[in-house]
Enzyme design. Structure first.
Site, PDB file in Angstrom:
ATOM      1  N   VAL A  25       0.923  -1.075   0.098  1.00 21.01           N
ATOM      2  CA  VAL A  25      -0.030   0.095   0.085  1.00 21.01           C
ATOM      3  C   VAL A  25       0.990   1.167   0.100  1.00 21.01           C
ATOM      4  CG1 VAL A  25      -1.936   1.311   1.170  1.00 21.01           C
ATOM      5  CG2 VAL A  25      -1.895  -1.218   1.064  1.00 21.01           C
ATOM      6  N   VAL A  51      -2.318  -3.253   5.090  1.00 25.52           N
ATOM      7  CA  VAL A  51      -0.826  -3.552   4.990  1.00 25.52           C
ATOM      8  C   VAL A  51      -0.494  -4.830   5.674  1.00 25.52           C
ATOM      9  CG1 VAL A  51       1.522  -2.651   5.170  1.00 25.52           C
ATOM     10  CG2 VAL A  51      -0.220  -1.162   5.018  1.00 25.52           C
ATOM     11  N   LEU A 421      -5.757 -14.907  13.099  1.00 22.81           N
ATOM     12  CA  LEU A 421      -7.108 -14.834  12.438  1.00 22.81           C
ATOM     13  C   LEU A 421      -6.868 -13.724  11.371  1.00 22.81           C
ATOM     14  CD1 LEU A 421      -9.379 -15.083  15.556  1.00 22.81           C
ATOM     15  CD2 LEU A 421      -9.279 -16.783  13.604  1.00 22.81           C
ATOM     16  N   LEU A 476     -17.060 -18.450  17.812  1.00 23.18           N
ATOM     17  CA  LEU A 476     -15.785 -18.882  17.949  1.00 23.18           C
ATOM     18  C   LEU A 476     -15.367 -20.303  18.383  1.00 23.18           C
ATOM     19  CD1 LEU A 476     -14.577 -15.485  19.715  1.00 23.18           C
ATOM     20  CD2 LEU A 476     -15.214 -15.696  17.356  1.00 23.18           C
ATOM     21  N   ILE A 479     -12.380 -21.540  20.647  1.00 21.43           N
ATOM     22  CA  ILE A 479     -12.396 -20.975  22.049  1.00 21.43           C
ATOM     23  C   ILE A 479     -13.655 -21.295  22.804  1.00 21.43           C
ATOM     24  CG2 ILE A 479     -12.503 -18.838  23.150  1.00 21.43           C
ATOM     25  CD1 ILE A 479     -10.131 -19.346  21.247  1.00 21.43           C
TER      26      ILE A 479
END
Length: 594
Positions: A25, A51, A421, A476, A479
């Protein structure tokens, strides 16, 4: 001598070091570098939406072919800090990527100038080198050293920070006579290999553990030859998956707490000797060390000397590049075999395959909402051995590793040590950019998918097609499963009723609309019997439109995937019913024996 800006010299070095693609970028502090990219030509640039996404694209690009080095570029300040997760991911898995950042002018770096941050100090713990170049004349040497470091020893990432005035300063540089520095990789000696084989030959039930270092070193063919010469079964780690084909008679399956096979753990627990090559004894592979090491002799071969003994002390350690070591292992084992000095391991290897035929997990379920196991069964049917799978973390990745099949190196591209993630979408784009003709299939849960969902627009803009299998339980999941130990289910549910998509019920985010809004194609599946047709349609849409295609599978809300709850590879809990007849696991490598 030719005169050019330091930025132009850096770009010329990139080309002469083999770089043909970059991801990034632009911004004010890195614009001179972008001007040099445009003026020089020869490097294709892909504009990311974030980025961090660019850094993951660079990592996916590197992982796709031996010798690739992905490059990501950003401006000063937050661009560099956004790349830290990508650098951490790359250093954890020994992946060379080069991050180039812009910086405030040298005279004001220390004055808290706009977007001026000491990015080199921030990045140093997760790189092989992180440096802010303060003298323009040093730019060629710093870039030369960067490529040398990335390729030498244990591979890893480098960050080079370029103040804007340094980029613009003219220097003397002759790109035509530039030469990369020789790469240094430690090499095993014959005496070391002979000792390791002596220890192996004294055992009765040996195993080879093949880590990601075997793939990084491009040593997979040698690994298979060595296993075939000695008759020793091979356990690939998650990062080494594909080093030996899943259907090979000496593939004993994966071992561990989560991404493991029932038969892999069972075979490992019967072994008495383990030769680890290019692996780091990751804790989710070993679990409790007293269980993992009990009754076994270990030899460890690793390119990084400080990895030997880091987790536990082996009986013998060898510092060596995996490919170089395997060349000697093949040579010495071949001589021993010709002289009749290698034990017959056929009974032990057959016992491992017998376990593969008996200890299987069930994948065939007809439930609605769909059980995740069925998704991987249908993926095995739909996607062939040439498929490059990309995944990062979560129950989707764990179940995929338990049930999918991989037959070639670099066809399971997985973020291992860091597990951030959001990694999957940009990494898949990097893989597809590096191998435009490949069948690339990404695998995500809904939360991983949402973290960097904006990068789908990059695939649409640059016509980078791949198929993204999105398993959505609006949770999730990993988790939630871990919270069972605390008897809670707290802040892990993503459910809500979407007022714009009431047909979703409580599944919340309408991923189909979002994907389509970003210029991609998307299909939603709610019936397991429609999965195969959806995957086939996705492949056709990707080929026709040259964009990412999302296949969203609506799963049951709660599924517990097999894993140990006691950190013990001998105590993996099978939450779902296991396979008891061949029809329960129709895509298993070995037909189920009952």
């Amino acid at each position: 001598m030719a005169r050019m800006t330091a930025a132009r010299a850096a770009v010329e070095i990139l080309k002469r070091e083999g770089v043909s693609d970059a991801f990034g970028v632009p911004g004010a502090a890195i614009n001179p570098f972008y001007a040099a990219l445009k003026a020089s030509g020869g490097i294709q640039h892909t504009l990311a939406r974030h980025v961090e996404g660019a850094s993951h694209m660079a990592e996916g690009y590197t992982r796709t072919h031996p010798g690739n080095i992905g490059v990501c570029i950003g401006t000063s300040g937050p661009a560099g800090t956004d790349m830290i997760t990508g650098l951490y991911s790359a250093t954890g898995d020994s992946i060379p990527i080069l991050c180039v950042t812009g910086q405030a002018p040298t005279a004001v770096i220390h004055k808290e100038d706009f977007q001026a941050v000491d990015i080199a100090s921030i990045a140093r713990p997760v790189t092989k080198m992180a440096v802010t170049v303060l003298e323009a004349a040093q730019v060629p040497g710093v870039f030369q050293k960067a490529f040398h470091l990335m390729r030498s020893g244990r591979p890893g990432p480098v960050l080079i920070d370029l103040p804007v005035d340094v980029q613009l300063t003219e220097i003397e540089f002759d790109p035509e006579t530039y030469e990369p520095l020789p790469v240094h990789k430690p090499a095993a000696s014959r005496a070391q290999i002979e000792k390791a084989l002596t220890l192996l030959n004294e055992s009765e039930r040996p195993l080879i553990v093949a880590g990601g270092g075997v793939i990084n070193a491009d040593g997979c063919e040698l690994l298979v030859r060595f296993a075939e010469l000695t008759g020793v079964p091979v356990v690939p780690t998650l990062m080494g998956w594909g080093a030996i084909p899943d259907d090979h008679e000496l593939n004993a399956g994966m071992v561990g707490l989560q991404t493991a096979h029932r038969y892999g753990n069972a075979t490992f627990l019967e072994s008495d000797f383990v030769l680890g090559i290019g692996n780091r004894w990751a804790n989710r592979h070993t679990g409790r060390l007293d269980v993992y090491t009990a009754g076994r002799t270990f030899v460890h071969v690793d390119i990084e000397p400080t990895q030997i003994g880091r987790i536990f002390a082996p009986a013998y350690g060898i510092t060596s590049d995996a490919k170089t070591a395997l060349e000697l292992f093949v040579e010495v084992a071949g001589e021993l075999k010709a002289a009749g000095h290698l034990p017959d391991r056929s009974g032990w290897a057959a016992a491992a395959q017998e376990k593969r035929a008996r200890l299987q997990r069930r994948t065939h379920f007809d439930d609605i909402p769909i059980k995740p196991q069925r998704v991987y069964e249908e993926m095995n049917k739909a996607f062939g051995p040439n498929t490059r799978y990309v995944s990062t973390i979560g129950l989707s990745q764990i179940a995929g590793a338990q049930m999918l099949h991989v037959f070639r190196p670099r066809h399971w591209i997985n973020c291992g040590q860091a597990g951030p993630l959001g990694w999957t979408i940009p990494a898949a784009l990097g893989v597809a950019k590096a191998d435009p003709e490949a069948s690339v299939v990404a695998l995500s849960g809904d939360y991983d998918f949402q973290f960097m969902i904006e990068e789908l627009a990059v695939g649409a803009q640059y016509r980078i097609p791949y198929v993204h299998v999105l398993v959505n339980n609006s949770y999730l999941g990993l988790i939630r499963q871990a919270q069972r130990a605390f008897d809670i289910d707290f802040q892990v549910s993503l459910e809500f009723e979407n007022i714009n998509s009431p047909e979703l019920g409580v599944y919340g985010v309408d991923h189909v609309k979002v994907a389509e809004g970003l210029g991609c194609k998307a299909i939603r599946v709610t019936d397991p019997n429609e999965l195969g047709a959806a995957f086939e349609q996705a492949r056709k849409l990707a080929a026709e439109h040259r964009v990412p295609v999302v296949v969203e599978v609506i799963l049951e809300r709660v599924t517990n995937i097999a894993m140990s709850t006691t950190n013990d590879i001998g105590n993996v809990v099978e939450f779902e019913e296991i396979a008891t007849e061949p029809g329960h696991a129709p895509t298993s490598i070995r037909t189920l024996k009952v």
